[in-house]
Enzyme design. Sequence first.
Site, PDB file in Angstrom:
ATOM      1  CB  SER A  37      32.230  43.659  40.329  1.00  0.00           C
ATOM      2  OG  SER A  37      33.610  43.529  40.062  1.00  0.00           O
ATOM      3  N   GLY A  70      38.681  35.271  38.970  1.00  0.00           N
ATOM      4  CA  GLY A  70      39.901  35.805  38.358  1.00  0.00           C
ATOM      5  C   GLY A  70      39.653  36.868  37.305  1.00  0.00           C
ATOM      6  CG  PHE A  71      40.144  36.665  34.193  1.00  0.00           C
ATOM      7  CD1 PHE A  71      41.140  37.590  33.895  1.00  0.00           C
ATOM      8  CD2 PHE A  71      40.514  35.371  34.536  1.00  0.00           C
ATOM      9  CE1 PHE A  71      42.486  37.231  33.927  1.00  0.00           C
ATOM     10  CE2 PHE A  71      41.857  35.001  34.573  1.00  0.00           C
ATOM     11  CZ  PHE A  71      42.835  35.923  34.261  1.00  0.00           C
ATOM     12  N   GLY A  72      36.541  39.285  34.957  1.00  0.00           N
ATOM     13  CA  GLY A  72      35.174  39.680  34.652  1.00  0.00           C
ATOM     14  C   GLY A  72      34.783  39.175  33.276  1.00  0.00           C
ATOM     15  N   GLY A  73      33.509  39.282  32.969  1.00  0.00           N
ATOM     16  CA  GLY A  73      33.045  39.003  31.617  1.00  0.00           C
ATOM     17  C   GLY A  73      33.006  37.544  31.206  1.00  0.00           C
ATOM     18  CG  MET A 114      33.299  32.352  43.308  1.00  0.00           C
ATOM     19  SD  MET A 114      33.276  34.154  43.181  1.00  0.00           S
ATOM     20  CE  MET A 114      33.653  34.444  41.469  1.00  0.00           C
ATOM     21  CG  ASP A 150      35.975  41.397  42.294  1.00  0.00           C
ATOM     22  OD1 ASP A 150      35.574  40.490  43.049  1.00  0.00           O
ATOM     23  OD2 ASP A 150      35.254  41.939  41.441  1.00  0.00           O
ATOM     24  CG  MET A 161      38.973  36.130  44.411  1.00  0.00           C
ATOM     25  SD  MET A 161      38.374  36.824  42.863  1.00  0.00           S
ATOM     26  CE  MET A 161      38.016  38.484  43.410  1.00  0.00           C
ATOM     27  CG  ASP A 204      31.381  37.684  42.043  1.00  0.00           C
ATOM     28  OD1 ASP A 204      31.249  38.233  40.938  1.00  0.00           O
ATOM     29  OD2 ASP A 204      32.360  37.874  42.801  1.00  0.00           O
ATOM     30  N   GLY A 205      29.478  36.436  39.123  1.00  0.00           N
ATOM     31  CA  GLY A 205      30.039  35.931  37.880  1.00  0.00           C
ATOM     32  C   GLY A 205      28.982  35.652  36.827  1.00  0.00           C
ATOM     33  N   GLY A 206      29.066  36.373  35.734  1.00  0.00           N
ATOM     34  CA  GLY A 206      28.151  36.118  34.620  1.00  0.00           C
ATOM     35  C   GLY A 206      26.699  36.477  34.908  1.00  0.00           C
ATOM     36  N   GLY A 224      29.579  42.928  37.306  1.00  0.00           N
ATOM     37  CA  GLY A 224      30.578  43.819  36.739  1.00  0.00           C
ATOM     38  C   GLY A 224      30.132  44.318  35.382  1.00  0.00           C
ATOM     39  CG  MET A 272      41.511  39.270  41.705  1.00  0.00           C
ATOM     40  SD  MET A 272      41.171  38.933  39.967  1.00  0.00           S
ATOM     41  CE  MET A 272      39.395  39.268  39.920  1.00  0.00           C
ATOM     42  CG  HIS A 304      35.380  38.394  46.087  1.00  0.00           C
ATOM     43  ND1 HIS A 304      34.878  38.085  44.834  1.00  0.00           N
ATOM     44  CD2 HIS A 304      35.892  37.237  46.581  1.00  0.00           C
ATOM     45  CE1 HIS A 304      35.086  36.806  44.583  1.00  0.00           C
ATOM     46  NE2 HIS A 304      35.705  36.269  45.622  1.00  0.00           N
ATOM     47  CG  HIS A 320      31.866  42.629  44.590  1.00  0.00           C
ATOM     48  ND1 HIS A 320      31.562  41.738  45.594  1.00  0.00           N
ATOM     49  CD2 HIS A 320      32.727  41.978  43.767  1.00  0.00           C
ATOM     50  CE1 HIS A 320      32.200  40.597  45.394  1.00  0.00           C
ATOM     51  NE2 HIS A 320      32.932  40.720  44.291  1.00  0.00           N
TER      52      HIS A 320
HETATM   53  C1  DX5 Z   1      35.520  37.509  39.273  1.00  0.00           C
HETATM   54  C2  DX5 Z   1      35.042  38.548  40.241  1.00  0.00           C
HETATM   55  C3  DX5 Z   1      33.752  39.179  39.879  1.00  0.00           C
HETATM   56  C4  DX5 Z   1      33.711  39.867  38.539  1.00  0.00           C
HETATM   57  C5  DX5 Z   1      32.374  39.577  37.940  1.00  0.00           C
HETATM   58  O1  DX5 Z   1      36.550  36.775  39.838  1.00  0.00           O
HETATM   59  O2  DX5 Z   1      34.910  38.020  41.540  1.00  0.00           O
HETATM   60  O3  DX5 Z   1      33.283  40.033  40.915  1.00  0.00           O
HETATM   61  O4  DX5 Z   1      33.913  41.251  38.594  1.00  0.00           O
HETATM   62  O5  DX5 Z   1      32.344  40.079  36.654  1.00  0.00           O
HETATM   63  P1  DX5 Z   1      31.107  39.836  35.671  1.00  0.00           P
HETATM   64  O6  DX5 Z   1      29.885  40.370  36.347  1.00  0.00           O
HETATM   65  O7  DX5 Z   1      31.499  40.600  34.447  1.00  0.00           O
HETATM   66  O8  DX5 Z   1      31.024  38.345  35.423  1.00  0.00           O
HETATM   67 ZN    ZN Z   2      33.933  39.276  43.118  1.00  0.00          ZN
END
Ligand code: DX5
Ligand code: ZN
Length: 223
Positions: free
Chosen positions: A12, A146-149, A141, A39, A72, A179-181, A201, A41, A70, A37
């Site tokens: 991502s 909404g956010f990475g990390g 998900m 994202d 959102m 997707d996520g974490g 990501g 938003m 993706h 990927h």
């Molecule tokens: C969050 C995104 C993800 C995000 C994942 O809303 O859809 O694609 O980039 O980030 P990580 O891998 O850091 O959790």
């Molecule tokens: Zn995503």
Amino acid sequence: MPALTVPLIAPSILSADAARFGEEIKAVDEQGADWIHLDVMDGHFVPNITFGPVIVKALRPYSKLCFDVHLMIEPVDLFIEPFVKAGADQILFHIEAGPHAHRTLQTIKSFGIKAGIVLCPATPAQAISELLDMVDTILIMTVNPGFGGQKFISSQLPKIKQIRQMADATGRDIRVSVDGGITKETAPLVIKAGADVLVAGTSVYGQQDYRQAMNALRGTDKK
Ligand code: DX5
Ligand code: ZN
């Protein structure tokens, strides 16, 4: 059909250097990524804003890999054609984004590209049971979008398993994506539950060596 034996890795770009998105896409492509990927938003469906079709179009020349877009955003349908024209190979949208997911899938498929549906952590697997004949990918998900990390939400593991079973029962070739974490610690858990696409990501772009990072997620670094 069953899950792929080696999962696909979809980095991502949300966690990439935003001033160098093009080069960052080229870098993971050269180092073995399977999909890219992206994202999108809107500051309405999720509390963050990223980019739209203009940027996706500008990034298209940097890789021939599948652009996994993706969305959102809410509403969705108005923006399908612009993202198709920008070069999306697959468009994923949230089941929570409106009452007419079936129509949205029809619209995406009418452009001859792949379609995916996304479920937030609060949404049960059954919410998409009437759409399985139309989807190429189901994205679960494992954080709130909404956010990475963010931290992986482990309560989603049984849902991944349930969706893999639902997908297999169709006899169609459906990718189950998460997707996520996703980290080298959580990747084996989601793979065991039936995921065969890992969106990541931080665990790719936050690392020095992208190839090694992606192989660590696949589990192929140990073989
Ligand atoms: C969050 C995104 C993800 C995000 C994942 O809303 O859809 O694609 O980039 O980030 P990580 O891998 O850091 O959790
Ligand atoms: Zn995503």
